[in-house]
Scaffold this motif. Structure first.
Motif, PDB file in Angstrom:
ATOM      1  N   VAL A 168       0.930  -1.077  -0.093  1.00 25.31           N
ATOM      2  CA  VAL A 168       0.026  -0.025   0.130  1.00 25.31           C
ATOM      3  C   VAL A 168       0.950   1.400   0.132  1.00 25.31           C
ATOM      4  O   VAL A 168       1.741   1.243   0.829  1.00 25.31           O
ATOM      5  N   VAL A 169       0.731   2.108  -1.055  1.00 22.74           N
ATOM      6  CA  VAL A 169       1.359   3.506  -1.109  1.00 22.74           C
ATOM      7  C   VAL A 169       0.137   4.280  -1.010  1.00 22.74           C
ATOM      8  O   VAL A 169      -0.868   4.162  -1.285  1.00 22.74           O
ATOM      9  N   ALA A 170       0.584   5.376  -0.416  1.00 21.01           N
ATOM     10  CA  ALA A 170      -0.272   6.693  -0.457  1.00 21.01           C
ATOM     11  C   ALA A 170       0.375   7.804  -1.309  1.00 21.01           C
ATOM     12  O   ALA A 170       1.588   8.179  -1.270  1.00 21.01           O
ATOM     13  N   THR A 171      -0.607   8.867  -1.896  1.00 25.34           N
ATOM     14  CA  THR A 171      -0.022   9.836  -2.355  1.00 25.34           C
ATOM     15  C   THR A 171      -1.199  11.064  -2.324  1.00 25.34           C
ATOM     16  O   THR A 171      -2.281  10.712  -2.489  1.00 25.34           O
ATOM     17  N   THR A 172      -0.802  12.163  -2.697  1.00 22.60           N
ATOM     18  CA  THR A 172      -1.626  13.437  -2.737  1.00 22.60           C
ATOM     19  C   THR A 172      -1.841  13.604  -4.399  1.00 22.60           C
ATOM     20  O   THR A 172      -2.616  14.540  -4.941  1.00 22.60           O
ATOM     21  N   ARG A 173      -1.044  13.258  -5.260  1.00 25.30           N
ATOM     22  CA  ARG A 173      -0.870  13.381  -6.615  1.00 25.30           C
ATOM     23  C   ARG A 173      -1.034  12.007  -7.471  1.00 25.30           C
ATOM     24  O   ARG A 173      -0.196  11.580  -7.990  1.00 25.30           O
ATOM     25  N   PRO A 174      -2.020  11.511  -7.320  1.00 30.91           N
ATOM     26  CA  PRO A 174      -2.404  10.228  -8.046  1.00 30.91           C
ATOM     27  C   PRO A 174      -1.907  10.106  -9.470  1.00 30.91           C
ATOM     28  O   PRO A 174      -1.473   8.979 -10.192  1.00 30.91           O
ATOM     29  N   GLU A 175      -2.103  11.271 -10.390  1.00 29.67           N
ATOM     30  CA  GLU A 175      -1.767  11.319 -11.596  1.00 29.67           C
ATOM     31  C   GLU A 175      -0.261  11.040 -12.118  1.00 29.67           C
ATOM     32  O   GLU A 175       0.002  10.463 -13.154  1.00 29.67           O
ATOM     33  N   THR A 176       0.498  11.181 -11.087  1.00 26.59           N
ATOM     34  CA  THR A 176       1.926  11.079 -11.031  1.00 26.59           C
ATOM     35  C   THR A 176       2.398   9.482 -10.937  1.00 26.59           C
ATOM     36  O   THR A 176       3.464   8.951 -11.540  1.00 26.59           O
ATOM     37  N   LEU A 177       1.439   8.572 -10.562  1.00 26.81           N
ATOM     38  CA  LEU A 177       1.663   7.242 -10.599  1.00 26.81           C
ATOM     39  C   LEU A 177       1.922   6.945 -12.087  1.00 26.81           C
ATOM     40  O   LEU A 177       2.638   5.708 -12.005  1.00 26.81           O
ATOM     41  N   SER A 207       1.844   3.061   5.565  1.00 25.06           N
ATOM     42  CA  SER A 207       2.308   1.583   5.600  1.00 25.06           C
ATOM     43  C   SER A 207       3.688   1.634   5.507  1.00 25.06           C
ATOM     44  O   SER A 207       4.247   0.529   5.658  1.00 25.06           O
ATOM     45  N   GLY A 208       4.522   2.423   5.386  1.00 28.39           N
ATOM     46  CA  GLY A 208       5.990   2.842   5.376  1.00 28.39           C
ATOM     47  C   GLY A 208       6.521   2.358   3.933  1.00 28.39           C
ATOM     48  O   GLY A 208       7.721   2.623   3.763  1.00 28.39           O
ATOM     49  N   CYS A 209       5.674   2.372   3.080  1.00 27.23           N
ATOM     50  CA  CYS A 209       5.932   2.240   1.421  1.00 27.23           C
ATOM     51  C   CYS A 209       5.773   3.535   0.870  1.00 27.23           C
ATOM     52  O   CYS A 209       4.468   4.213   0.994  1.00 27.23           O
ATOM     53  N   VAL A 210       6.595   4.070   0.034  1.00 27.20           N
ATOM     54  CA  VAL A 210       6.477   5.140  -0.769  1.00 27.20           C
ATOM     55  C   VAL A 210       6.569   5.054  -2.147  1.00 27.20           C
ATOM     56  O   VAL A 210       7.528   4.208  -2.625  1.00 27.20           O
ATOM     57  N   LYS A 211       5.730   5.545  -3.147  1.00 22.78           N
ATOM     58  CA  LYS A 211       5.928   5.442  -4.371  1.00 22.78           C
ATOM     59  C   LYS A 211       7.005   6.605  -4.905  1.00 22.78           C
ATOM     60  O   LYS A 211       7.176   7.517  -4.380  1.00 22.78           O
TER      61      LYS A 211
END
Length: 948
Positions: free
Chosen positions: A216-225, A271-275
């Protein structure tokens, strides 16, 4: 002199005369002293920060000029690339219905120069209103021919030494303006945003220690996925240790990306995981460098989604072995539309774990108002490491000193953690980069295309095209101290005035401007650009809020000088607001939450207010109350001068040094003047303008005006006083006033010049017709005139007079009613002082008699005040009607009680306190404190009279 002080009638007249007489140019004599004005934007108008800073610089310049220094205050403006281009683009669109692209580059640049020549001088006109004694004959512009030559020279030399290079790097990108911008042009705004938690499936059947087949990764900018290159976990995180080196399958895209270990991943967060998206995030870019990840760009320069991604290595070279496919559904989408689509598609795929609402900050371009995007683009950079080393050493070894010294720490923290400096901008207005390209993209850096052919041995018929980019305005302004003096030519001005003496600047541009000037100046002149850097705070409103048009709290210094009515004030403060905001602001104004307009105060009062607030703190809360107070100070000085002139003009003022007799008051004020001169000079040398202005204010108001002028009257108006005594007092009156005016001149140039022209001939310091106070010597203290015994005697005299005045006030005795006074319980020195000062005491305290009482026990019933151990007695018999006075005081106490009860009821009403603006509540609390203090005083008076 006119009966009333009217600054508007004297300011423009004096400034024009100074300028016409070329008073601001260097004298060519004395030790050089130079200040370079931080060049304001040519598009701008004077704001409170400018006015504050310019007041400090002018005060320093005028002071050093009076000290006999060869002063140069260099003036100039900055071409302000983005701001100017935007302004002219809007003008062309409004007047001609065309864009700059319709005109073409050359025609558009012509339009900019046309605007600059016609309308670009607003700020220089306003500098004149502030009394700035800059050398207008040397006015410079960062796009003038001489400066352009300096900019080209620096660029070419740095490139030839390998200190300027072109590369593909991550920069702050403005999608509206389509250019890179500096950090200073980024405005971080607090906001409430969303934090989306996504599941990234693990590849190759791998599972986590918890048995999950995803991270699980979290982001405030989903488009950069779409541009992710990896997922990072902390190397100390045992939960994911077994996964490092394994892969996830990037959702929606299908690209396999690795799991890497990096300390950037916070074990305690989510989760401790970062994109990791190195091409679209500055922190991720650093992770990408450490992990050797590809840079995958998914945005166009307009921040729309590309049809296919672009992949590069860390050197900016294209990578052919990276999958750059992107879902076709997103192609051409705006980034925020793409954000919604990505979230919807992730939710449809069952990969949206949860959504949180969070408070975060978002970067905006301060000119365009658009959200800034970190973007991978080709830019020109300065490699700063070798430039930074001597710049750090110059401050470490004291060649450059910061005032206050603590700002050195801010300087060092930036300089020891420098990133290479992006100096190119994708604009048309500015210094065009002196680089030339052939058809194959090879670059040739030279001052002109002809020089490039010679320098690189190119064929005469090889077609060359110049780089389309221009240089960051901070690059050209980094050459300001030596470029304005004629460098690269070795001019006499450069030899005389460089290094400059002091730089006056705000702390917010220590890195953007100050540090870059130090680096570039040391590199190209071998000298520091300045010996001292005086760092001032930022001007905020009275509540400590940053002044901004959107808040409606902006003050225009010219309005404070000239005055502005309520209707005009409201329009100025709300003119750029949207209609709902404007309606609320106007409603506030009608409720009295805006001041009822701003009355005219004049330049001198505004300057003095700024100087009084020039402390060593970081922020300056601009206080309108102080502005009113210093307008009153100007009035006080004006009225005092009228009194002096009325008593001195046409009279013998001892100019020829004829025989004089100096009174105690004469000796005292001359002594205090010397001490004030020491205080003011020391404060100026230490950049403590607040102390300098306060020392002068206290001397002028509390000693010269309130006491000495009063003490002069018994001599001047006494028919029995000798001619020598009158001559001595007149000479002291005019000479002390003339010295006051010279002390005041750097801070208050207009009123000091106007009065000095009348006073100087009487004081014997007027050297020639057409002379100016500006060129008079700065007052230097004469220690032989410091008379401590005179000071002690005057303090005693003042103590007795104040004691009598206090008794009058407490007992409600009319100020003009003559009183009999007795002194007792003192020392022999007190008796001697009484005999020596009977005349002053009788006149100033309005006494019918004053006598020494040897036996305190014989004193009648009296009101009493102490002066040291001595008692001042005013017998009360026949002075007041005790019963009538007690009745009056009882009535006043009852009145105060009703006022206090009314406010206490209002403040105890929770609805009022909750709904009323904070400033209104605070005002009511202030009123309550005032009424309570007044009541206490009335009660004390009642008790004293009851005891009589």
């Amino acid at each position: 002199m006119d009966k009333t002080y009217q600054p508007e009638q004297i300011e423009s007249r004096w400034y024009q005369r100074w300028e016409n007489d070329q008073r601001f140019a260097p004298s060519g004599q004395g030790e050089p002293y130079a200040i370079m004005i931080p060049p304001p934007n040519v598009t701008g108008s004077l704001h409170m920060g400018h006015a504050f800073q310019d007041t400090i610089m002018d005060t320093l310049t005028r002071w050093r000029r009076m000290q006999g220094r060869n002063t140069l205050w260099q003036v100039g403006t900055d071409h302000a690339g983005i701001a100017t281009q935007m302004l002219v683009e809007r003008k062309v669109a409004a007047e001609e219905g065309k864009s700059r692209h319709d005109l073409g580059r050359d025609a558009f640049i012509d339009k900019v120069w046309e605007w600059k020549n016609e309308s670009g001088g607003q700020i220089t006109r306003q500098l004149r209103r502030m009394g700035a004694s800059v050398d207008w004959s040397r006015e410079r512009f960062t796009m003038d021919d001489g400066f352009y030559k300096a900019v080209q020279e620096v660029f070419v030399r740095l490139y030839d030494e390998g200190l300027i290079y072109r590369g593909k790097r991550l920069v702050n990108w403005d999608p509206t303006l389509n250019t890179a911008i500096s950090d200073l042009e980024v405005e971080n705004r607090d906001q409430q945003g969303q934090f989306w938690h996504f599941r990234y499936p693990l590849a190759d059947g791998v599972k986590t220690d918890a048995g999950l087949d995803y991270l699980v990764v979290a982001t405030t900018r989903p488009e950069t996925l779409l541009g992710d290159s990896a997922v990072a976990v902390n190397p100390e995180d045992e939960r994911y240790a077994s996964l490092v080196g394994k892969y996830v399958e990037l959702p929606l895209v299908g690209r396999r990306i690795p799991i890497v270990a990096d300390e950037h991943a916070d074990m305690e967060k989510g989760s401790g995981c970062v994109k990791i998206t190195p091409a679209h995030d500055f922190n991720d870019y650093e992770v990408g460098k450490r992990a050797g990840l590809p840079l995958i760009n998914v945005f166009t320069k307009h921040a729309h989604i590309l049809e296919a991604a672009e992949a590069f290595d860390l050197q900016g070279r294209p990578l052919a072995d990276v999958d750059t496919q992107l879902p076709s559904a997103y192609a051409g989408m705006d980034r925020f539309a793409a954000r919604k689509a990505v979230v919807a598609d992730m939710e449809a795929a069952g990969l949206l774990e949860k959504t949180e609402t969070v408070n975060n900050t978002l970067p905006y371009g301060d000119r365009s108002g658009d959200v800034i995007e970190p973007l991978l683009t080709d830019q020109w950079f300065v490699a700063v490491e070798t430039l930074a080393k001597p710049a750090i050493e110059a401050v470490e070894n004291g060649d450059i000193q910061f005032v206050p010294k603590n700002y050195e720490n801010m300087y060092f923290s930036w300089m020891r953690d420098l990133q290479d400096w992006c100096i190119s901008r994708q604009l048309w207005w500015g210094h065009r980069i002196p680089a030339w390209y052939d058809a194959e993209g090879n670059v040739y850096v030279a001052r002109t295309a002809e020089e490039a052919r010679t320098k690189y041995t190119l064929a005469a018929d090889l077609e060359l095209s110049q780089d389309e980019d221009v240089l960051d305005t901070w690059f050209s302004s980094g050459l300001w101290t030596f470029g304005t003096l004629g460098w690269p030519e070795q001019t006499p001005e450069l030899a005389t005035f460089h290094p400059t003496s002091v730089l006056v600047t705000g702390f917010d541009i220590i890195f953007f401007w100050v540090a870059r000037m130090i680096m570039l100046t040391l590199k190209f002149t071998g000298q520091v650009p300045f010996k001292q850097v005086y760092v001032h705070g930022l001007v905020r409103d009275g509540q400590g809020q940053k002044m901004s048009k959107s808040k409606g709290n902006v003050l225009d210094p010219i309005d404070l000088i000239d005055g502005i009515d309520l209707e005009a004030l409201v329009e100025k403060r709300t003119g750029n607001m949207m209609q709902p905001q404007k309606a609320k602001a106007i409603e506030k104004a009608t409720r009295g939450e805006f001041p009822d307009g701003v009355e005219a105060h004049g330049t001198d009062a505004l300057r003095y207010t700024f100087l009084s607030q020039a402390t060593t703190g970081r922020d300056i809360k601009f206080d309108m109350g102080r502005l009113d107070g210093y307008r009153n100070f100007c009035n006080k000085l004006w009225n005092a001068s009228r009194y002096v002139l009325m008593n001195a003009e046409g009279e013998d003022c001892g100019v020829d040094n004829g025989q004089v007799e100096l009174s105690l008051a004469d000796r005292w004020i001359a002594s205090r003047l010397q001490q004030t001169e020491v205080l003011v000079t020391k404060a100026m040398e230490e950049f403590r303008f607040d102390h300098a202005s306060q020392a002068l204010y206290d001397f002028v108001w509390n000693e010269y005006c309130d006491w000495y002028l009063e003490l002069s009257k018994p001599v001047l108006w006494d028919e029995n006083a000798s001619a020598e005594a009158k001559r001595g007092t007149r000479r002291t009156l005019v000479r002390v006033l003339e010295a006051i005016l010279r002390l005041a001149h750097p801070m208050m140039p207009y009123i000091s010049e106007e009065i000095w022209q009348r006073v100087a001939p009487l004081a014997g310091t007027f050297s020639a017709e057409g002379d100016s106070i500006m060129n008079q010597p700065w007052p230097v203290a004469d220690e032989s005139k410091i008379d401590e015994s005179a000071t002690r005697d005057i303090e005693w005299l003042k103590g007795v007079i104040i004691a009598v005045r206090n008794i009058r006030a407490e007992m409600n005795i009319a100020p003009g009613k003559p009183l009999d006074v007795m002194l007792t319980k003192g020392e022999a020195a007190d008796q001697q002082r009484l005999e020596a000062n009977r005349l002053f005491l009788a006149k100033l305290a309005k006494l019918s008699s004053i006598n020494w009482l040897d036996n305190p026990a014989e004193a009648p019933l009296s009101a009493t005040q102490l002066v040291g151990e001595m008692e001042v007695l005013v017998p009360m018999a026949d002075l007041i009607d005790k019963d009538a006075e007690l009745a009056r005081l009882t009535k006043e106490i009852d009145k105060q009680d009703k006022l206090i009860q009314g406010i206490e009821r209002k403040l105890s009403n929770e609805g009022f306190v909750a709904k009323a603006p904070a400033v209104v509540v605070e005002k009511e609390r202030g009123k309550l404190a005032e009424f309570q203090a007044a009541r206490r005083l009335l009660v004390e008076q009642h008790e004293k009279i009851s005891a009589l």
